[in-house]
Write a protein that holds these residues in place. Structure first.
Motif, PDB file in Angstrom:
ATOM      1  N   LEU A  16       2.886  -1.038   4.531  1.00 51.26           N
ATOM      2  CA  LEU A  16       1.994   0.060   4.675  1.00 51.26           C
ATOM      3  C   LEU A  16       2.578   1.457   4.771  1.00 51.26           C
ATOM      4  O   LEU A  16       3.553   1.527   5.591  1.00 51.26           O
ATOM      5  CB  LEU A  16       0.991  -0.143   5.747  1.00 51.26           C
ATOM      6  CG  LEU A  16       0.223  -1.413   5.996  1.00 51.26           C
ATOM      7  CD1 LEU A  16      -0.783  -1.256   7.342  1.00 51.26           C
ATOM      8  CD2 LEU A  16      -0.381  -1.732   4.808  1.00 51.26           C
ATOM      9  N   ASP A  17       2.587   2.222   3.544  1.00 45.57           N
ATOM     10  CA  ASP A  17       3.052   3.505   3.649  1.00 45.57           C
ATOM     11  C   ASP A  17       2.259   4.169   4.825  1.00 45.57           C
ATOM     12  O   ASP A  17       1.060   4.232   5.033  1.00 45.57           O
ATOM     13  CB  ASP A  17       3.010   4.234   2.309  1.00 45.57           C
ATOM     14  CG  ASP A  17       3.607   5.707   2.369  1.00 45.57           C
ATOM     15  OD1 ASP A  17       4.693   5.818   3.154  1.00 45.57           O
ATOM     16  OD2 ASP A  17       3.166   6.450   1.571  1.00 45.57           O
ATOM     17  N   ILE A  18       2.950   5.331   5.569  1.00 46.48           N
ATOM     18  CA  ILE A  18       2.187   5.954   6.402  1.00 46.48           C
ATOM     19  C   ILE A  18       1.287   7.122   5.877  1.00 46.48           C
ATOM     20  O   ILE A  18       0.193   7.384   6.305  1.00 46.48           O
ATOM     21  CB  ILE A  18       3.070   6.463   7.730  1.00 46.48           C
ATOM     22  CG1 ILE A  18       3.615   5.450   8.425  1.00 46.48           C
ATOM     23  CG2 ILE A  18       2.347   7.318   8.584  1.00 46.48           C
ATOM     24  CD1 ILE A  18       4.452   5.577   9.364  1.00 46.48           C
ATOM     25  N   MET A  19       1.975   7.979   5.051  1.00 41.94           N
ATOM     26  CA  MET A  19       1.574   9.304   4.559  1.00 41.94           C
ATOM     27  C   MET A  19       0.637   8.721   3.178  1.00 41.94           C
ATOM     28  O   MET A  19       1.362   8.566   2.049  1.00 41.94           O
ATOM     29  CB  MET A  19       2.575  10.228   4.367  1.00 41.94           C
ATOM     30  CG  MET A  19       3.431  10.563   5.429  1.00 41.94           C
ATOM     31  SD  MET A  19       2.369  11.447   6.679  1.00 41.94           S
ATOM     32  CE  MET A  19       1.840  13.139   5.729  1.00 41.94           C
ATOM     33  N   LEU A  20      -0.438   8.564   3.453  1.00 34.55           N
ATOM     34  CA  LEU A  20      -1.476   8.387   2.203  1.00 34.55           C
ATOM     35  C   LEU A  20      -2.427   9.152   2.241  1.00 34.55           C
ATOM     36  O   LEU A  20      -2.846   9.931   2.990  1.00 34.55           O
ATOM     37  CB  LEU A  20      -2.056   6.859   2.379  1.00 34.55           C
ATOM     38  CG  LEU A  20      -1.259   5.681   2.653  1.00 34.55           C
ATOM     39  CD1 LEU A  20      -1.924   4.506   3.290  1.00 34.55           C
ATOM     40  CD2 LEU A  20      -0.675   5.216   1.155  1.00 34.55           C
ATOM     41  N   VAL A  61       0.768  -0.988   0.136  1.00 33.12           N
ATOM     42  CA  VAL A  61      -0.035   0.018  -0.135  1.00 33.12           C
ATOM     43  C   VAL A  61       1.005   1.256   0.147  1.00 33.12           C
ATOM     44  O   VAL A  61       1.681   1.484   0.964  1.00 33.12           O
ATOM     45  CB  VAL A  61      -1.052  -0.056   1.194  1.00 33.12           C
ATOM     46  CG1 VAL A  61      -1.909   1.250   1.049  1.00 33.12           C
ATOM     47  CG2 VAL A  61      -1.529  -1.441   1.374  1.00 33.12           C
ATOM     48  N   GLU A  62       0.812   1.859  -1.187  1.00 28.38           N
ATOM     49  CA  GLU A  62       1.822   3.097  -1.411  1.00 28.38           C
ATOM     50  C   GLU A  62       0.981   4.040  -2.167  1.00 28.38           C
ATOM     51  O   GLU A  62       0.843   3.442  -3.498  1.00 28.38           O
ATOM     52  CB  GLU A  62       3.196   2.338  -1.600  1.00 28.38           C
ATOM     53  CG  GLU A  62       4.079   3.474  -2.203  1.00 28.38           C
ATOM     54  CD  GLU A  62       4.696   4.527  -1.424  1.00 28.38           C
ATOM     55  OE1 GLU A  62       4.200   5.752  -1.402  1.00 28.38           O
ATOM     56  OE2 GLU A  62       5.263   4.554  -0.658  1.00 28.38           O
ATOM     57  N   ASP A  63       0.958   5.153  -2.051  1.00 29.57           N
ATOM     58  CA  ASP A  63       0.265   6.120  -3.113  1.00 29.57           C
ATOM     59  C   ASP A  63       1.256   6.757  -4.200  1.00 29.57           C
ATOM     60  O   ASP A  63       0.838   7.020  -5.212  1.00 29.57           O
ATOM     61  CB  ASP A  63      -0.460   7.229  -2.457  1.00 29.57           C
ATOM     62  CG  ASP A  63       0.574   8.250  -1.529  1.00 29.57           C
ATOM     63  OD1 ASP A  63       1.497   7.685  -0.738  1.00 29.57           O
ATOM     64  OD2 ASP A  63       0.483   9.349  -1.546  1.00 29.57           O
ATOM     65  N   GLU A  64       2.538   6.471  -3.859  1.00 27.80           N
ATOM     66  CA  GLU A  64       3.523   7.069  -5.000  1.00 27.80           C
ATOM     67  C   GLU A  64       3.880   6.021  -6.014  1.00 27.80           C
ATOM     68  O   GLU A  64       4.542   4.910  -5.521  1.00 27.80           O
ATOM     69  CB  GLU A  64       4.865   7.637  -4.107  1.00 27.80           C
ATOM     70  CG  GLU A  64       4.727   8.837  -3.496  1.00 27.80           C
ATOM     71  CD  GLU A  64       5.898   9.326  -2.621  1.00 27.80           C
ATOM     72  OE1 GLU A  64       7.013   9.555  -3.264  1.00 27.80           O
ATOM     73  OE2 GLU A  64       5.711   9.427  -1.367  1.00 27.80           O
ATOM     74  N   ASP A  65       3.224   6.111  -7.181  1.00 29.90           N
ATOM     75  CA  ASP A  65       3.196   5.054  -8.116  1.00 29.90           C
ATOM     76  C   ASP A  65       4.854   4.517  -8.392  1.00 29.90           C
ATOM     77  O   ASP A  65       4.952   3.206  -8.441  1.00 29.90           O
ATOM     78  CB  ASP A  65       2.921   5.527  -9.495  1.00 29.90           C
ATOM     79  CG  ASP A  65       1.458   5.876  -9.296  1.00 29.90           C
ATOM     80  OD1 ASP A  65       0.856   5.501  -8.377  1.00 29.90           O
ATOM     81  OD2 ASP A  65       0.718   6.555 -10.297  1.00 29.90           O
ATOM     82  N   THR A 124      12.365   2.624   7.036  1.00 30.59           N
ATOM     83  CA  THR A 124      12.457   4.240   6.709  1.00 30.59           C
ATOM     84  C   THR A 124      12.782   4.376   5.251  1.00 30.59           C
ATOM     85  O   THR A 124      13.720   3.870   4.754  1.00 30.59           O
ATOM     86  CB  THR A 124      13.289   5.093   7.458  1.00 30.59           C
ATOM     87  OG1 THR A 124      13.006   4.845   8.943  1.00 30.59           O
ATOM     88  CG2 THR A 124      13.441   6.696   7.273  1.00 30.59           C
ATOM     89  N   LYS A 125      11.967   5.210   4.367  1.00 28.97           N
ATOM     90  CA  LYS A 125      12.481   5.593   2.934  1.00 28.97           C
ATOM     91  C   LYS A 125      13.496   6.748   2.870  1.00 28.97           C
ATOM     92  O   LYS A 125      13.344   7.281   3.772  1.00 28.97           O
ATOM     93  CB  LYS A 125      11.073   5.959   1.900  1.00 28.97           C
ATOM     94  CG  LYS A 125       9.963   4.918   2.030  1.00 28.97           C
ATOM     95  CD  LYS A 125       8.941   5.233   1.249  1.00 28.97           C
ATOM     96  CE  LYS A 125       7.881   6.082   1.775  1.00 28.97           C
ATOM     97  NZ  LYS A 125       6.758   6.308   1.022  1.00 28.97           N
ATOM     98  N   PRO A 126      14.671   6.305   1.979  1.00 28.08           N
ATOM     99  CA  PRO A 126      14.485   5.466   0.933  1.00 28.08           C
ATOM    100  C   PRO A 126      15.349   4.098   1.798  1.00 28.08           C
ATOM    101  O   PRO A 126      16.281   4.207   2.405  1.00 28.08           O
ATOM    102  CB  PRO A 126      15.564   6.126  -0.188  1.00 28.08           C
ATOM    103  CG  PRO A 126      16.389   6.883   0.696  1.00 28.08           C
ATOM    104  CD  PRO A 126      15.347   7.321   1.864  1.00 28.08           C
TER     105      PRO A 126
END
Ligand code: CA
Length: 232
Positions: free
Chosen positions: A52-56, A7-11, A102-104
């Motif tokens: 799961l990405d946190i900022m969605l 689940v990540e909004d950045e394609d 933590t990304k990246p």
């Protein structure tokens, strides 16, 4: 094949994660929002691990984590965040995540963490080794190896897979002080990239579930500067 929900909004980020996981042999389902994830998620969908990405947009990753954890005690959950704030990490773990990245992050780190979590949550199905039978008893507690449930005075307590493994380690080392490093190595694996604090967060969560007074624990006792000791 192990099933992973990403689940990540950045394609671009989601595609790189999905591509590499598929390349490593996982069955990957992608979602660009928490709402999309909830639409495909059900306990019957049998995902082994969710990233799961946190900022969605819309519902955030923390709320999604809580929701998935309510539906499944067994799914492995890794939170992904661009933030490096310790408070975010602790928050993610305290609401039911198993790990935090933590990304990246590098592809090798991604595969190592997902691989370690998949092994920990290992579904006991079909071609896999048969589930171990029996119960480990310790005072008023019983750990059922087949259902992977904990009972206190015959009252069932839902545990995550990580919590179950920590309890299993305690029950097989009664009265002995167990070093935090040893818990980390046994439960998270030798190649774990993260911080030993993840042990403390899981212990705090376990105390909330099993102690009469979590702030004055009688069963999971802190051994200062070393680790924890189990007292039935
Ligand atoms: Ca995001």
């Amino acid at each position: 094949m192990r099933k992973i929900l990403v689940v990540e909004d950045e394609d671009a980020i989601r595609e790189v994660i999905a591509l590499n996981l598929r390349n490593a042999g996982y069955d990957v389902t992608e979602a660009a929002s928490a709402e999309q994830a909830l639409a495909v998620f059900s306990p019957a969908a049998c995902f082994d691990v969710a990233l799961l990405d946190i900022m969605l947009p819309g519902m955030n990753g923390f709320s999604l984590c809580e929701s998935l954890r309510r539906d499944s005690a067994t799914i492995g959950i890794i939170m992904l965040s661009a933030k490096t704030l310790e408070s975010d990490k602790i928050r993610g773990l305290s609401i039911g995540a198993d790990d935090y990245m933590t990304k990246p992050f590098s592809v090798s780190e991604l595969l190592a963490r997902v691989g370690a979590l998949v092994r920990r949550v290992g579904r006991q199905d079909a071609a896999d080794t048969p589930a171990p039978e029996g119960r480990i008893l310790s005072g008023a507690f019983a750990l059922d190896l087949k259902s992977r449930m904990l009972y206190k005075d015959d009252r069932p307590i839902d545990l995550t897979q990580v919590e179950f493994q920590i309890m299993e380690l305690f029950f097989t080392s009664p009265g002995a002080a167990v070093a935090r490093d040893k818990i980390l190595e046994r439960v998270w694996g030798e190649k774990y990239f993260g911080d030993v604090k993840i042990v403390d967060v899981n212990i705090r969560r376990l105390r909330m579930k099993i102690e009469d007074e979590p702030s004055a624990p009688r069963h999971i006792v802190t051994v200062w500067g070393y680790g924890y000791r189990w007292n039935a």
